[in-house]
Design an enzyme around this catalytic site. Structure first.
Site, PDB file in Angstrom:
ATOM      1  N   ASP A  71       4.667  44.214  12.563  1.00 60.26           N
ATOM      2  CA  ASP A  71       3.528  43.364  12.236  1.00 60.26           C
ATOM      3  C   ASP A  71       2.278  43.828  12.975  1.00 60.26           C
ATOM      4  O   ASP A  71       2.037  45.025  13.095  1.00 60.26           O
ATOM      5  CB  ASP A  71       3.882  41.914  12.580  1.00 60.26           C
ATOM      6  CG  ASP A  71       3.292  40.920  11.596  1.00 60.26           C
ATOM      7  OD1 ASP A  71       2.070  40.697  11.665  1.00 60.26           O
ATOM      8  OD2 ASP A  71       4.041  40.378  10.762  1.00 60.26           O
ATOM      9  N   HIS A 120      -1.085  37.291  13.835  1.00 62.78           N
ATOM     10  CA  HIS A 120      -0.079  37.228  12.780  1.00 62.78           C
ATOM     11  C   HIS A 120       1.328  37.521  13.311  1.00 62.78           C
ATOM     12  O   HIS A 120       2.275  36.744  13.097  1.00 62.78           O
ATOM     13  CB  HIS A 120      -0.464  38.220  11.686  1.00 62.78           C
ATOM     14  CG  HIS A 120       0.298  38.079  10.405  1.00 62.78           C
ATOM     15  ND1 HIS A 120       1.460  38.757  10.154  1.00 62.78           N
ATOM     16  CD2 HIS A 120       0.046  37.349   9.295  1.00 62.78           C
ATOM     17  CE1 HIS A 120       1.903  38.466   8.935  1.00 62.78           C
ATOM     18  NE2 HIS A 120       1.058  37.596   8.397  1.00 62.78           N
ATOM     19  N   ASN A 215       2.110  36.349  -1.736  1.00 63.78           N
ATOM     20  CA  ASN A 215       1.369  35.103  -1.960  1.00 63.78           C
ATOM     21  C   ASN A 215       0.533  35.104  -3.230  1.00 63.78           C
ATOM     22  O   ASN A 215      -0.442  34.369  -3.331  1.00 63.78           O
ATOM     23  CB  ASN A 215       0.444  34.829  -0.772  1.00 63.78           C
ATOM     24  CG  ASN A 215       1.198  34.493   0.490  1.00 63.78           C
ATOM     25  OD1 ASN A 215       2.383  34.192   0.450  1.00 63.78           O
ATOM     26  ND2 ASN A 215       0.527  34.554   1.621  1.00 63.78           N
ATOM     27  N   SER A 280       4.573  34.947   4.744  1.00 66.31           N
ATOM     28  CA  SER A 280       4.671  35.634   6.037  1.00 66.31           C
ATOM     29  C   SER A 280       5.482  34.831   7.032  1.00 66.31           C
ATOM     30  O   SER A 280       6.127  35.392   7.920  1.00 66.31           O
ATOM     31  CB  SER A 280       3.275  35.858   6.627  1.00 66.31           C
ATOM     32  OG  SER A 280       2.714  37.065   6.193  1.00 66.31           O
TER      33      SER A 280
END
Length: 416
Positions: A71, A120, A215, A280
């Site tokens: 990530d 994130h 998404n 996520s």
């Protein structure tokens, strides 16, 4: 200074890999943006309220399992992550020569992957393995698991399929048991074969790979995303508080399961918490469950772990659909209904496509057997009636003869 992240495209020689997320939810975070460090979330997030944590952790807490988070890095300054991260196994795969629009060299953070200016990756890691602490009800689903921090992307989308492949290969080398990837390729473009090869190598090493479905579900979009669409990867969609697909969640036959992805509270850089939305944050929820199963059943294969998660998910239909896959993950069921491993999920409650029973034949007329039986009955009954009639006639004839003889005797006596 508040930080946010967005899904963006970057010009690169390799396919761009984008973070998967939506703007933060003010309803859950008491703010219209995530700030780092953030306020401590005092309550128990809804995504954890739906789980009997004591019952879950009586089965497993994820001890001994290593989860690679590929990530934006994992900030270990958050107290709940300090003891959860294996700093020595981390790595930063960001290009050190990248510059901004003004020609200034971009800061890439620490080499061990423990810098996260975006937030994130820190949120993703917290959902998996944040340690319990006082003052908050938030905790990771697998609070004894170990995080391998791999920094591979940033807010500007500088991560590529090539750097993602390198990060996966590093996770394999560091003996990860589970890999979480909350990213996908821009515009659902099929990436370089290097990524496919890295995924296949990890799968061959019996590593469970969990990836966000994406998404782009608004408007009914149905398209494959990568690496979630690769065979063997568990693609995770988002569900809401009603166990239904979140409106933004990507749909497709590649979706394997769904997990909470709305108002997801988790850890942020520097300390504290924030809420966010997106697949996520659904993927690490499932990665946490995978870590729990792996810790409890060390000899189970990756296919058996994935099948267990899918088989025990909550479903609105018997089998698989393109919205939530095999259903919304149920951590407690996944850890308690595990008497024996299965290789693949089947329709709920054993429902399958078995052949229907053969119906009884309906005869509209008399069969030959029935006619013969009827005639035989007539013969027997008729014979009985005939015998009775003959016997009766014989008796009547005998009685008549006896009466005749008596009358003749009486007449002779009268004459004498």
């Amino acid at each position: 200074m508040p930080h946010t992240y967005r899904r963006v495209l970057a010009v690169s020689a390799a396919t761009t890999v984008a973070l998967i997320g939506l703007p933060a939810s003010p309803a859950a975070a008491d703010s219209d943006q995530c700030t780092y460090p953030g306020k401590k979330y005092e309550g128990r997030p809804w995504s954890l309220q739906r789980v009997q944590l004591d019952e879950l952790w009586a089965q497993s807490r994820g001890k001994g399992v290593r989860v690679a988070v590929i990530d934006t890095g994992v900030d270990i300054k958050n107290p709940q992550l300090k003891d959860a991260v294996d700093v020595g196994s981390g790595k930063n795969f960001m290009d050190k020569d990248l510059k901004d629009d003004n020609g200034n060299k971009l800061e890439r953070g620490k080499e061990d992957g423990t810098t996260d200016t975006v937030g994130h990756g820190t949120k993703v890691a917290g959902i998996i393995a944040a340690r319990p602490t006082t003052g908050t009800g938030f905790v990771g689903l697998a609070p004894d698991a170990t995080i391998i921090p791999l920094q591979q992307n940033d807010a500007d989308g500088n991560g590529t399929a090539v750097t993602l492949a390198r990060a996966i290969n590093h996770a394999v080398d560091e003996e990860a048991d589970v890999i979480n990837i909350s990213q996908d390729t821009a515009d659902a473009v099929k990436p370089t074969e290097l990524l496919q090869q890295a995924v296949d190598r990890a799968l061959a090493k019996e590593i469970v790979i969990v990836a966000s479905a994406g998404n782009d579900g608004l408007g009914g979009n149905v398209k494959e995303t990568y690496p979630a669409s690769y065979n063997g990867v568990l693609a995770v969609a988002s569900s809401d508080r009603n166990n239904e697909r979140a409106a933004f969640s990507q749909s497709g036959e590649f979706v394997g399961v769904a997990a909470p992805g709305v108002d997801m509270v988790s850890t942020v850089p520097g300390g504290g918490h924030c809420a966010d939305n997106g697949t996520s944050f659904s993927a690490p929820y499932v990665a946490g469950v995978a870590a729990l199963i792996k810790s409890k059943h060390k000899d189970w294969t990756r296919k058996q772990i994935v099948a267990q998660i899918q088989q025990t998910a909550e479903r609105s239909i018997a089998g698989h659909d393109r919205l939530v896959g095999w259903g919304v993950v149920d951590p407690v069921r996944a850890l308690t209904e595990d008497d024996k491993p299965i290789e693949k999920p089947v329709a709920h409650e054993g429902i399958d496509n078995a052949e229907a029973p053969t119906p009884a034949q309906l005869h509209l007329g008399e069969t030959a057997e029935e006619r013969n039986a009827r005639l035989a009955t007539y013969v027997v009954v008729g014979g009985g009636v005939l015998v009775a009639a003959i016997a009766g006639a014989a008796v009547a004839l005998r009685d008549a003869r006896r009466r005749t003889r008596r009358m003749s005797g009486a007449t002779s006596e009268a004459r004498g």
